[in-house]
Design a protein around this motif. Structure first.
Motif, PDB file in Angstrom:
ATOM      1  N   GLU A 221      -7.686   4.929 -11.294  1.00 17.75           N
ATOM      2  CA  GLU A 221      -9.046   4.537 -11.672  1.00 17.75           C
ATOM      3  C   GLU A 221     -10.017   5.646 -11.282  1.00 17.75           C
ATOM      4  OE1 GLU A 221      -9.341  -0.213 -11.974  1.00 17.75           O
ATOM      5  OE2 GLU A 221      -9.833   0.599 -10.003  1.00 17.75           O
ATOM      6  N   PRO A 222     -11.107   5.792 -12.018  1.00 17.54           N
ATOM      7  CA  PRO A 222     -12.075   6.851 -11.724  1.00 17.54           C
ATOM      8  C   PRO A 222     -12.592   6.781 -10.295  1.00 17.54           C
ATOM      9  CG  PRO A 222     -12.531   5.877 -13.863  1.00 17.54           C
ATOM     10  CD  PRO A 222     -11.470   5.029 -13.232  1.00 17.54           C
ATOM     11  N   GLY A 223     -12.643   7.942  -9.657  1.00  9.92           N
ATOM     12  CA  GLY A 223     -13.210   8.045  -8.322  1.00  9.92           C
ATOM     13  C   GLY A 223     -12.330   7.566  -7.193  1.00  9.92           C
ATOM     14  N   ALA A 224     -11.105   7.130  -7.487  1.00  4.33           N
ATOM     15  CA  ALA A 224     -10.232   6.602  -6.441  1.00  4.33           C
ATOM     16  C   ALA A 224      -9.847   7.687  -5.445  1.00  4.33           C
ATOM     17  CB  ALA A 224      -8.975   5.987  -7.056  1.00  4.33           C
ATOM     18  N   LEU A 225      -9.888   7.350  -4.160  1.00  6.71           N
ATOM     19  CA  LEU A 225      -9.411   8.258  -3.121  1.00  6.71           C
ATOM     20  C   LEU A 225      -7.900   8.132  -3.046  1.00  6.71           C
ATOM     21  CD1 LEU A 225     -10.006  10.172  -0.695  1.00  6.71           C
ATOM     22  CD2 LEU A 225     -10.058   8.114   0.744  1.00  6.71           C
ATOM     23  N   ILE A 226      -7.197   9.249  -3.213  1.00  8.58           N
ATOM     24  CA  ILE A 226      -5.730   9.259  -3.208  1.00  8.58           C
ATOM     25  C   ILE A 226      -5.277  10.385  -2.285  1.00  8.58           C
ATOM     26  CG2 ILE A 226      -3.655   9.432  -4.631  1.00  8.58           C
ATOM     27  CD1 ILE A 226      -5.584   8.806  -7.064  1.00  8.58           C
ATOM     28  N   CYS A 227      -4.619  10.024  -1.190  1.00  9.88           N
ATOM     29  CA  CYS A 227      -4.265  11.059  -0.214  1.00  9.88           C
ATOM     30  C   CYS A 227      -3.286  10.494   0.809  1.00  9.88           C
ATOM     31  CB  CYS A 227      -5.520  11.548   0.512  1.00  9.88           C
ATOM     32  SG  CYS A 227      -6.383  10.245   1.427  1.00  9.88           S
ATOM     33  N   PHE A 228      -2.807  11.370   1.688  1.00  7.27           N
ATOM     34  CA  PHE A 228      -2.063  10.918   2.851  1.00  7.27           C
ATOM     35  C   PHE A 228      -3.039  10.824   4.022  1.00  7.27           C
ATOM     36  CE2 PHE A 228       0.503  11.617   6.696  1.00  7.27           C
ATOM     37  CZ  PHE A 228       1.342  10.514   6.587  1.00  7.27           C
ATOM     38  N   ALA A 229      -3.555  11.955   4.475  1.00  6.64           N
ATOM     39  CA  ALA A 229      -4.618  11.964   5.479  1.00  6.64           C
ATOM     40  C   ALA A 229      -5.950  12.164   4.757  1.00  6.64           C
ATOM     41  CB  ALA A 229      -4.387  13.074   6.489  1.00  6.64           C
ATOM     42  N   GLY A 230      -6.984  11.481   5.204  1.00  8.77           N
ATOM     43  CA  GLY A 230      -8.287  11.538   4.550  1.00  8.77           C
ATOM     44  C   GLY A 230      -8.988  12.867   4.720  1.00  8.77           C
ATOM     45  N   PRO A 231     -10.030  13.128   3.892  1.00 10.56           N
ATOM     46  CA  PRO A 231     -10.734  14.411   3.940  1.00 10.56           C
ATOM     47  C   PRO A 231     -11.395  14.700   5.284  1.00 10.56           C
ATOM     48  CG  PRO A 231     -11.851  12.821   2.505  1.00 10.56           C
ATOM     49  CD  PRO A 231     -10.531  12.251   2.826  1.00 10.56           C
ATOM     50  N   ARG A 232     -11.907  13.682   5.950  1.00 12.69           N
ATOM     51  CA  ARG A 232     -12.546  13.911   7.251  1.00 12.69           C
ATOM     52  C   ARG A 232     -11.540  14.442   8.271  1.00 12.69           C
ATOM     53  NH1 ARG A 232     -12.646  11.071  11.708  1.00 12.69           N
ATOM     54  NH2 ARG A 232     -11.709   9.251  10.672  1.00 12.69           N
ATOM     55  N   VAL A 233     -10.355  13.857   8.275  1.00 16.94           N
ATOM     56  CA  VAL A 233      -9.307  14.301   9.212  1.00 16.94           C
ATOM     57  C   VAL A 233      -8.904  15.744   8.910  1.00 16.94           C
ATOM     58  CG1 VAL A 233      -6.919  13.907   9.966  1.00 16.94           C
ATOM     59  CG2 VAL A 233      -8.439  11.962   9.529  1.00 16.94           C
ATOM     60  N   ILE A 234      -8.776  16.065   7.625  1.00 13.16           N
ATOM     61  CA  ILE A 234      -8.370  17.418   7.238  1.00 13.16           C
ATOM     62  C   ILE A 234      -9.437  18.440   7.618  1.00 13.16           C
ATOM     63  CG2 ILE A 234      -7.820  18.921   5.282  1.00 13.16           C
ATOM     64  CD1 ILE A 234      -6.564  16.484   3.932  1.00 13.16           C
ATOM     65  N   GLU A 235     -10.696  18.095   7.361  1.00 10.04           N
ATOM     66  CA  GLU A 235     -11.790  19.015   7.708  1.00 10.04           C
ATOM     67  C   GLU A 235     -11.833  19.290   9.210  1.00 10.04           C
ATOM     68  OE1 GLU A 235     -15.220  18.605   4.266  1.00 10.04           O
ATOM     69  OE2 GLU A 235     -15.410  17.410   6.096  1.00 10.04           O
ATOM     70  N   GLU A 236     -11.625  18.238  10.008  1.00  9.64           N
ATOM     71  CA  GLU A 236     -11.643  18.414  11.458  1.00  9.64           C
ATOM     72  C   GLU A 236     -10.442  19.235  11.942  1.00  9.64           C
ATOM     73  OE1 GLU A 236     -11.822  14.494  13.055  1.00  9.64           O
ATOM     74  OE2 GLU A 236     -13.940  14.208  12.577  1.00  9.64           O
ATOM     75  N   THR A 237      -9.343  19.156  11.190  1.00  7.63           N
ATOM     76  CA  THR A 237      -8.135  19.885  11.585  1.00  7.63           C
ATOM     77  C   THR A 237      -8.228  21.370  11.234  1.00  7.63           C
ATOM     78  OG1 THR A 237      -6.789  17.886  11.276  1.00  7.63           O
ATOM     79  CG2 THR A 237      -5.623  19.996  11.336  1.00  7.63           C
ATOM     80  N   ILE A 238      -8.605  21.652   9.985  1.00  6.00           N
ATOM     81  CA  ILE A 238      -8.644  23.052   9.547  1.00  6.00           C
ATOM     82  C   ILE A 238     -10.003  23.710   9.779  1.00  6.00           C
ATOM     83  CG2 ILE A 238      -6.884  22.567   7.804  1.00  6.00           C
ATOM     84  CD1 ILE A 238      -9.065  22.681   5.675  1.00  6.00           C
ATOM     85  N   ARG A 239     -11.003  22.880  10.131  1.00  3.63           N
ATOM     86  CA  ARG A 239     -12.362  23.362  10.414  1.00  3.63           C
ATOM     87  C   ARG A 239     -12.950  24.137   9.245  1.00  3.63           C
ATOM     88  NH1 ARG A 239     -11.655  25.200  16.805  1.00  3.63           N
ATOM     89  NH2 ARG A 239     -10.930  23.154  17.517  1.00  3.63           N
ATOM     90  N   GLU A 240     -12.740  23.592   8.072  1.00  5.12           N
ATOM     91  CA  GLU A 240     -13.315  24.166   6.858  1.00  5.12           C
ATOM     92  C   GLU A 240     -13.868  23.056   5.979  1.00  5.12           C
ATOM     93  OE1 GLU A 240     -10.770  26.716   4.656  1.00  5.12           O
ATOM     94  OE2 GLU A 240     -10.130  27.881   6.392  1.00  5.12           O
ATOM     95  N   LYS A 241     -14.856  23.389   5.187  1.00  4.45           N
ATOM     96  CA  LYS A 241     -15.433  22.432   4.255  1.00  4.45           C
ATOM     97  C   LYS A 241     -14.542  22.324   3.026  1.00  4.45           C
ATOM     98  CE  LYS A 241     -18.728  19.684   2.802  1.00  4.45           C
ATOM     99  NZ  LYS A 241     -18.981  18.379   3.470  1.00  4.45           N
ATOM    100  N   LEU A 242     -14.199  21.111   2.653  1.00  3.98           N
ATOM    101  CA  LEU A 242     -13.311  20.900   1.511  1.00  3.98           C
ATOM    102  C   LEU A 242     -14.094  20.945   0.200  1.00  3.98           C
ATOM    103  CD1 LEU A 242     -11.208  17.970   2.996  1.00  3.98           C
ATOM    104  CD2 LEU A 242     -10.487  20.346   2.709  1.00  3.98           C
ATOM    105  N   PRO A 243     -13.421  21.232  -0.923  1.00  3.94           N
ATOM    106  CA  PRO A 243     -14.104  21.273  -2.224  1.00  3.94           C
ATOM    107  C   PRO A 243     -14.707  19.926  -2.590  1.00  3.94           C
ATOM    108  CG  PRO A 243     -11.903  22.230  -2.365  1.00  3.94           C
ATOM    109  CD  PRO A 243     -11.994  21.571  -1.028  1.00  3.94           C
ATOM    110  N   GLU A 244     -15.711  19.948  -3.409  1.00  6.66           N
ATOM    111  CA  GLU A 244     -16.359  18.722  -3.877  1.00  6.66           C
ATOM    112  C   GLU A 244     -15.349  17.860  -4.646  1.00  6.66           C
ATOM    113  OE1 GLU A 244     -19.439  16.036  -4.224  1.00  6.66           O
ATOM    114  OE2 GLU A 244     -19.484  17.962  -3.160  1.00  6.66           O
ATOM    115  N   GLY A 245     -15.295  16.586  -4.307  1.00  5.03           N
ATOM    116  CA  GLY A 245     -14.387  15.676  -4.996  1.00  5.03           C
ATOM    117  C   GLY A 245     -12.940  15.800  -4.579  1.00  5.03           C
ATOM    118  N   PHE A 246     -12.686  16.520  -3.498  1.00  2.00           N
ATOM    119  CA  PHE A 246     -11.322  16.722  -3.003  1.00  2.00           C
ATOM    120  C   PHE A 246     -10.645  15.371  -2.752  1.00  2.00           C
ATOM    121  CE2 PHE A 246      -8.382  17.571   0.608  1.00  2.00           C
ATOM    122  CZ  PHE A 246      -7.565  18.502  -0.003  1.00  2.00           C
ATOM    123  N   GLN A 247      -9.403  15.235  -3.228  1.00  3.37           N
ATOM    124  CA  GLN A 247      -8.572  14.042  -3.068  1.00  3.37           C
ATOM    125  C   GLN A 247      -9.047  12.839  -3.895  1.00  3.37           C
ATOM    126  OE1 GLN A 247      -8.487  13.742   1.281  1.00  3.37           O
ATOM    127  NE2 GLN A 247      -6.399  14.493   1.264  1.00  3.37           N
TER     128      GLN A 247
END
Length: 290
Positions: A221-247
């Motif tokens: 469905e449009p806009g659905a979040l699909i991932c294993f670990a969420g974007p916030r967790v990934i950003e905190e891990t790699i310390r980088e800003k993720l692309p717009e609409g990532f995941q």
């Protein structure tokens, strides 16, 4: 009591009293922030005018998908209620009671059997409102029951996923559902039956890591979040800003992770077309017979 209250004749206050208004009369669209009249949502399939697809439960999902909203429910086998006697700030059994009272369901999975444009199909819906749709023993049994029913009756299986991941209150017993559901998918494959996954918001964690990404066809469905670990967790891990609409569904479609993003109003027809191809059925004839 103020001076105006003293001067007000008896009964006048009751005439001009404020009427009670239901708290859910209006809802704010998360996408546009506009107010939407709640009574209009069923006619819009619970999609706001701005295109935001609201989360919906199993009954609505099946009503919107099956022909004439007609289907029969399939019971899910009972499982141990609290095998680990788990307790954090409250008992696991108390959490289950609250979730059951809130949703009216025994657990996160619901199975329905009906027709989609005349094609008899098994549908499994994961309810995010039930403890975040978490994958525990009951949910695992629900998936296996749906797959076994499909195999026994030679029917295709469609799964609408929505989950925050594994159910922590069941520990390793929850994680065991990942290989168990994977085996059930393999049984569908060996039987030559279509297995279609519709990824709804959100589909994450162990569900994404198992049956949610093992379909013959993956829709979302449009806009659905699909991932294993969420974007916030990934950003905190790699310390980088993720692309717009990532995941989000559109991002995954662009990267080839899913086959197609489909609006809710088009989902029923799209599923029927895919099933007609996989089952080698004349879709135009189906429309004539419907």
């Amino acid at each position: 009591m103020n001076w105006l209250t003293k001067l007000t004749p008896p009964g006048v206050k009751d005439i001009f009293s404020k009427k009670d208004t239901p708290d859910n009369l209006w809802m704010k669209c998360p996408k546009s922030n506009e107010m939407v009249f709640s009574a209009d949502l069923p006619g819009l399939l619970h999609v706001t005018p701005a295109g935001h697809h609201l989360r919906i439960g199993p009954k609505m999902r099946m009503d919107y998908t099956f022909d004439k909203s007609e289907y029969k429910n399939v019971d899910i086998p009972a499982v141990a209620k609290d095998p680990l006697k788990f307790k954090d700030d409250q008992k696991y059994t108390d959490r289950l009671k609250k979730a059951r009272a809130k949703t009216g369901d025994q657990d996160a999975m619901n199975i329905g059997v009906g027709k989609i444009h005349g094609i008899e199909t098994v549908i499994l819906v994961q309810n995010f409102s039930f403890m975040g749709g978490s994958l525990g023993m009951a949910a695992g049994e629900g998936f296996i029951q749906a797959a076994e029913y499909a195999v026994a009756n030679k029917l295709p299986l469609i799964v609408f996923t929505a989950a925050g991941g594994a159910r922590m209150q069941e520990g390793a017993l929850s994680l065991m559902q990942m290989p168990r559901t994977t085996i059930a998918v393999q049984e569908l494959r060996e039987a030559g039956l279509p297995y279609i996954v519709v990824l709804c918001d959100p589909t994450t964690g162990g569900v994404t890591a198992s049956y949610a990404m093992l379909g013959d066809i993956h829709l979302a469905e449009p806009g659905a979040l699909i991932c294993f670990a969420g974007p916030r967790v990934i950003e905190e891990t790699i310390r980088e800003k993720l692309p717009e609409g990532f995941q989000r569904a559109e991002f995954l479609e662009e990267k080839g992770m899913i086959d197609r993003v489909v609006a809710r109003k088009d989902m029923r027809q799209t599923l029927a077309q895919i099933l007609s191809v996989l089952l080698k059925t004349d879709y135009e004839k189906l429309l004539e017979d419907a």
